[in-house]
Scaffold this active site. Sequence first.
Site, PDB file in Angstrom:
ATOM      1  N   ASP A  31       0.866  -1.187   0.000  1.00 33.93           N
ATOM      2  CA  ASP A  31       0.000   0.000   0.000  1.00 33.93           C
ATOM      3  C   ASP A  31       0.900   1.235   0.000  1.00 33.93           C
ATOM      4  OD1 ASP A  31      -3.247   0.291   1.214  1.00 33.93           O
ATOM      5  OD2 ASP A  31      -1.982   2.063   0.887  1.00 33.93           O
ATOM      6  N   TYR A 140     -14.167   6.541 -13.504  1.00 32.54           N
ATOM      7  CA  TYR A 140     -13.916   5.510 -12.481  1.00 32.54           C
ATOM      8  C   TYR A 140     -14.404   4.149 -12.990  1.00 32.54           C
ATOM      9  CZ  TYR A 140     -14.833   2.713  -8.313  1.00 32.54           C
ATOM     10  OH  TYR A 140     -14.909   1.691  -7.407  1.00 32.54           O
TER      11      TYR A 140
HETATM   12  C1  UD1 Z   1     -20.425   5.178  -5.943  1.00 31.56           C
HETATM   13  C2  UD1 Z   1     -20.242   4.273  -7.126  1.00 31.56           C
HETATM   14  C3  UD1 Z   1     -19.621   2.979  -6.684  1.00 31.56           C
HETATM   15  C4  UD1 Z   1     -18.333   3.259  -6.000  1.00 31.56           C
HETATM   16  C5  UD1 Z   1     -18.594   4.125  -4.799  1.00 31.56           C
HETATM   17  C6  UD1 Z   1     -17.271   4.435  -4.173  1.00 31.56           C
HETATM   18  C7  UD1 Z   1     -21.752   4.564  -9.004  1.00 31.56           C
HETATM   19  C8  UD1 Z   1     -23.052   4.239  -9.597  1.00 31.56           C
HETATM   20  N1  UD1 Z   1     -21.500   4.035  -7.786  1.00 31.56           N
HETATM   21  O1  UD1 Z   1     -21.500   4.702  -5.169  1.00 31.56           O
HETATM   22  O2  UD1 Z   1     -19.356   2.163  -7.787  1.00 31.56           O
HETATM   23  O3  UD1 Z   1     -17.706   2.066  -5.641  1.00 31.56           O
HETATM   24  O4  UD1 Z   1     -19.256   5.322  -5.213  1.00 31.56           O
HETATM   25  O5  UD1 Z   1     -16.917   5.747  -4.189  1.00 31.56           O
HETATM   26  O6  UD1 Z   1     -20.980   5.268  -9.593  1.00 31.56           O
HETATM   27  N2  UD1 Z   1     -25.939  10.649  -1.080  1.00 31.56           N
HETATM   28  C9  UD1 Z   1     -26.615  11.736  -0.533  1.00 31.56           C
HETATM   29  N3  UD1 Z   1     -25.900  12.605   0.233  1.00 31.56           N
HETATM   30  C10 UD1 Z   1     -24.567  12.459   0.499  1.00 31.56           C
HETATM   31  C11 UD1 Z   1     -23.879  11.330  -0.054  1.00 31.56           C
HETATM   32  C12 UD1 Z   1     -24.610  10.448  -0.863  1.00 31.56           C
HETATM   33  O7  UD1 Z   1     -27.801  11.925  -0.742  1.00 31.56           O
HETATM   34  O8  UD1 Z   1     -23.980  13.299   1.200  1.00 31.56           O
HETATM   35  C13 UD1 Z   1     -26.696   9.679  -1.907  1.00 31.56           C
HETATM   36  C14 UD1 Z   1     -26.165   9.539  -3.315  1.00 31.56           C
HETATM   37  O9  UD1 Z   1     -26.825  10.429  -4.179  1.00 31.56           O
HETATM   38  C15 UD1 Z   1     -26.488   8.073  -3.614  1.00 31.56           C
HETATM   39  C16 UD1 Z   1     -26.444   7.386  -2.250  1.00 31.56           C
HETATM   40  O10 UD1 Z   1     -26.536   8.422  -1.286  1.00 31.56           O
HETATM   41  O11 UD1 Z   1     -27.778   7.958  -4.100  1.00 31.56           O
HETATM   42  C17 UD1 Z   1     -25.162   6.617  -2.029  1.00 31.56           C
HETATM   43  O12 UD1 Z   1     -24.056   7.444  -2.357  1.00 31.56           O
HETATM   44  P1  UD1 Z   1     -22.544   7.015  -2.122  1.00 31.56           P
HETATM   45  O13 UD1 Z   1     -22.402   6.459  -0.739  1.00 31.56           O
HETATM   46  O14 UD1 Z   1     -21.684   8.175  -2.501  1.00 31.56           O
HETATM   47  O15 UD1 Z   1     -22.294   5.794  -3.135  1.00 31.56           O
HETATM   48  P2  UD1 Z   1     -22.632   5.689  -4.694  1.00 31.56           P
HETATM   49  O16 UD1 Z   1     -22.480   6.980  -5.365  1.00 31.56           O
HETATM   50  O17 UD1 Z   1     -23.939   4.983  -4.827  1.00 31.56           O
END
Ligand code: UD1
Length: 328
Positions: A31, A140
């Site tokens: 790492d 990504y």
């Molecule tokens: C994304 C990627 C995934 C990746 C991961 C790691 C896609 C489709 N998915 O997951 O492959 O491994 O990131 O970085 O590209 N949300 C809020 N408020 C916040 C943060 C998030 O509303 O402050 C919502 C987002 O809009 C989403 C959900 O919560 O709908 C999950 O978000 P997050 O935890 O960032 O993961 P993904 O974007 O789904």
Amino acid sequence: MNILVTGGAGYIGSHTVLELVERGHRVVVLDNLSKGHRAAVGGIEFVHGDTGDARLLSETFKKYNIEAVVHFAASSLVGESVQQPAAYYQNNVVKGLALLDAMVSSRVLKLVFSSTAAVYGEPIEVPIMEDHPTLPTNPYGATKLAFEAAMLWYSGAYGLRYASLRYFNAAGADLAGKIGEDHHPETHLIPLVLKAAMGSVASLAIFGTDYPTPDGTCVRDYIHVSDLAVAHALALDALSAGRDRAVYNLGNGNGYSVLEVIRTAEEVIGKPINVKYGPRRPGDPAVLVAGSGRIKKELGWRPRFADLKSIIETAWLWHSSHPAGFEK
Ligand code: UD1
């Protein structure tokens, strides 16, 4: 087995290291600590360096008599990848190819790869099965898919054997409470919800309330990080048993909306969470839910934490006892 885990000091990497050690494997972590934490793999043999360093790789393979690699080391922020595609291609593809070449030269031919649901892009069908079209909507996902393609061609030409694990939304923490999720910056929903509950961030921004979902917020399939860790161990066993190539989705098959995550966290913690409704985050698909039947059928994988509440409980155990992450 003697296993090199690249990116083993990261979130999913460190949980996998723990699982492999518990199963009696000898694990060496490589790492560069750009994102990972040395404390996440205390007591594990550790090589500080980079997957792009061909000489270090061949020395490490030889020194530890490495028989297989689990490859996590990568950049993984969707938004950042759109801003800096060059860095993502460099880190995830160019350095990934250096790893593949070093493996082939040293005849280390078993590889488990940390892939992602982001390879699919906007789903045309849910649950998403492994044969769903792969049309990533960000660099990504594109770089992870490019590495998958390289593994396929290397397997035909050079005898590489691999399993690619396409994770949906990893969450939670090991039950012993010693390791957990600690990203800088933190962008993921569950840790941000818990930080908002602890007051270390002022409020949780909900990204979009007008999606075509039952409550208007995005739906995701959350999978416990320790269940992911077990999947890596099972994939290694399958490669050892002669399996030559495989691609598996990893999720629970249940979708939860952002509002459901917040409500469940409130239930676990026992207090309300301050939220702010905001606009959509560009690039977020409305619904991502995995079909994980293939890995269940072929490798006998079964999630131990199949419901959101138990996943959030373990995440809360970690966050509430380590408010400053690995620093405390
Ligand atoms: C994304 C990627 C995934 C990746 C991961 C790691 C896609 C489709 N998915 O997951 O492959 O491994 O990131 O970085 O590209 N949300 C809020 N408020 C916040 C943060 C998030 O509303 O402050 C919502 C987002 O809009 C989403 C959900 O919560 O709908 C999950 O978000 P997050 O935890 O960032 O993961 P993904 O974007 O789904």
